[in-house]
Design a protein around this motif. Structure first.
Motif, short mmCIF file in Angstrom:
data_model
loop_
_atom_site.label_atom_id
_atom_site.label_comp_id
_atom_site.label_asym_id
_atom_site.label_seq_id
_atom_site.Cartn_x
_atom_site.Cartn_y
_atom_site.Cartn_z
N LEU A 1 0.51 0.31 -6.35
CA LEU A 1 -0.83 1.29 -6.12
C LEU A 1 -1.47 1.32 -7.64
O LEU A 1 -2.81 1.55 -7.40
CB LEU A 1 0.09 2.51 -5.83
N CYS B 1 -5.47 -4.03 3.77
CA CYS B 1 -4.91 -5.18 2.70
C CYS B 1 -4.26 -6.22 3.57
O CYS B 1 -4.39 -7.25 3.00
CB CYS B 1 -3.53 -4.11 2.10
N GLY C 1 -5.67 1.60 5.23
CA GLY C 1 -5.22 0.97 3.96
C GLY C 1 -4.33 -0.20 4.15
O GLY C 1 -4.47 -1.24 3.57
N ILE D 1 -4.03 -1.24 -6.93
CA ILE D 1 -5.32 -0.65 -6.32
C ILE D 1 -6.34 0.11 -6.93
O ILE D 1 -7.48 -0.12 -6.45
CB ILE D 1 -4.68 0.06 -4.97
N TRP E 1 -10.97 -3.07 -0.26
CA TRP E 1 -10.65 -4.46 -0.02
C TRP E 1 -11.75 -5.28 0.26
O TRP E 1 -12.91 -4.96 0.80
CB TRP E 1 -9.89 -4.30 1.57
N THR F 1 0.98 -1.18 -0.03
CA THR F 1 -0.11 -0.07 0.04
C THR F 1 0.94 1.33 -0.18
O THR F 1 0.25 2.37 0.13
CB THR F 1 -1.00 0.07 1.22
N GLN G 1 -8.03 3.93 -1.28
CA GLN G 1 -7.07 2.70 -0.69
C GLN G 1 -7.80 1.96 0.59
O GLN G 1 -7.64 0.86 1.00
CB GLN G 1 -5.73 3.04 -0.45
N LYS H 1 0.78 8.62 -3.71
CA LYS H 1 -0.32 8.70 -2.72
C LYS H 1 -0.97 10.10 -2.40
O LYS H 1 -2.05 10.25 -2.18
CB LYS H 1 0.14 8.09 -1.36
N ASP I 1 -2.73 6.51 6.25
CA ASP I 1 -2.37 5.37 5.73
C ASP I 1 -2.66 3.98 6.64
O ASP I 1 -2.49 2.81 6.00
CB ASP I 1 -0.70 5.43 5.61
N ASP J 1 2.65 -0.61 6.25
CA ASP J 1 2.40 -2.13 5.80
C ASP J 1 3.25 -2.88 6.51
O ASP J 1 2.91 -4.04 6.91
CB ASP J 1 3.17 -2.12 4.24
#
Length: 425
Positions: A397, A142, A138, A400, A172, A101, A168, A378, A135, A106
């Motif tokens: 990205l 994920c 996202g 996504i 999902w 992401t 983002q 982003k 962030d 992450d």
């Protein structure tokens, strides 16, 4: 290893219990009952990062039900690059955005979700409730997608995230649910805290947290900071300084704790945006939470950073840190001035500006790692008008963007959240 609350009113628990609970029953945050010291043999700069992380974090897991799983957890969480890029002018950018992401979250999200999936029961999954200012959601979505024993519910503030971030957050598949809150990040965080404080709701939904209130989010950040610092130390013979953009203080606290564990880390500078709570504390010694202010570095828009409780609980000397407040105008100016050699996202630009403000002799006496926390794509809506150039999406990205988006919408009252979550998605 046992873990206790920063507020001292809850019983000590195991690591698995601390990760499962998120926050302590008394509302505090979990910390190891005694200072964790890294095994010197774990600070091996030649190791791949999954092996380094498993060794560095081993003391946290000693004797825990997850101890045997730690190598596999690290293999899954640290399976993308963590480069240190040296810029033409000699500055070093620690690039934390090469995950799926495009943000440093992450690492923590994948690590935590791997732990929770092993602790949960598919017949009654854990529900991860995550408030996000950008962030985190996202990355959590994920990391949760497709898992059997854990699901994710993401709260994000209406109109306070970038268009790409919103996509983002909302793209999902099950078991992930995105909820837009008609308020700011602090409202989202209050909703999450109110949900955890509601015993019936917590029990019915099997609630836990993926925000940086969770010790499971912070440990992988400690590991990658120590990994990067160890490699630079081996290369230069000097402990690097770190410059880290911060909002809820998780990233900054993780760096402080890694240093206290024995990682070769020098001075730590935390860059904040116009949300001045930490800046005021550093200047005056007074900590006064306040409503958050919207900025172009929106993942840092936090007026009441949760991890402050952990920061002030550190032993004397371990909490030594510098705070540098960077306004939107200064962030924009840094993006523009550096664009020819490096493109920063707004949060990373705040760190680059904080580094530039250090006295020249301090910048020269050691290497410094500037945390590049998110891919600039982003924040193309902010950066492209400043630079006059378009930003190409990296493959992860771009993928996504092809996903469909879906969300629910609520106000800021707990009853609305409870009613929504009582209805299957």
């Amino acid at each position: 290893m046992r873990f206790t609350s920063t507020r001292g009113q809850s019983p000590a628990v195991s690591l698995s219990e601390a990760i499962r609970n998120g926050a302590a029953p008394d509302g505090g945050l979990y910390l190891p009952a005694s200072q964790v010291v890294a095994d010197p043999a774990s600070l091996d700069p030649t190791l791949p990062i999954p092996d380094f992380a498993a060794g560095f974090l081993g003391p946290f897991f000693a004797g825990d039900a997850l101890e045997a799983e730690l190598p596999a957890i690290c293999t899954g969480a640290f399976n993308f690059p963590l480069p240190v890029t040296t810029l033409p002018d000699g500055r070093r950018a620690l690039e934390l955005f090469h995950g799926p992401t495009g943000a440093f979250k992450d690492f923590g999200a994948r690590f935590l979700m791997a732990c929770l999936d092993r602790l949960g029961d598919p017949a009654h999954p854990l529900t991860v409730l995550a408030a996000t200012s950008g962030d985190t959601g996202g990355a959590v979505g994920c990391a949760a997608e497709g898992r059997a024993a854990v699901r994710a519910v993401i709260l994000y503030p209406k109109g306070r995230v970038s268009p790409f971030q919103e996509h983002q957050l909302t793209c999902w598949d099950a078991p992930v649910r995105a909820i837009e809150v008609d308020g700011d990040f602090d409202d989202c965080q209050r909703l999450a805290k109110a949900a955890f404080a509601d015993a019936a709701m917590t029990k019915a939904l099997n609630l836990t947290s993926a925000n940086s209130i969770s010790i499971g989010r912070l440990m992988p950040q400690m590991a990658y900071v120590a990994f990067a610092a160890t490699r630079v130390f081996a290369e230069t013979g000097q402990k690097p300084g770190l410059v880290i953009p911060t909002g809820n203080l998780g990233h900054g606290f993780a760096a402080l704790y890694a240093r206290a564990m024995g990682a070769p880390i020098g001075p730590i500078v935390l860059a904040t945006n116009a949300n001045a709570t930490l800046d005021e504390w550093a200047r005056t010694g007074t900590y006064t939470p306040r409503p958050s202010v919207a900025t172009i570095a929106n993942a840092m828009d936090v007026g009441a950073p949760s991890n402050f409780e952990r920061l002030i609980a550190l032993p004397e000397g371990a909490s030594e840190v510098r705070i540098e407040l960077v306004t939107d105008d200064a962030i924009k100016a840094r993006i523009i001035s550096d664009q020819a050699i490096y493109l920063w996202c707004p949060h990373s630009a705040a760190a680059a500006e904080a580094h530039a403000r250090l006295p020249e002799h301090e910048r020269a006496e050691r290497p410094w790692l500037i945390s590049a926390t998110a891919h600039p794509y982003k924040f193309a809506d902010v950066i492209e008008p400043l630079t006059g150039a378009s930003i190409t999406a990296p493959p992860a990205l771009a993928a996504i963007l092809s996903r469909p988006s879906r969300k629910d919408c609520i106000g800021v009252e707990l009853g609305e959240l409870a009613a929504l979550l009582a209805v299957p998605a």
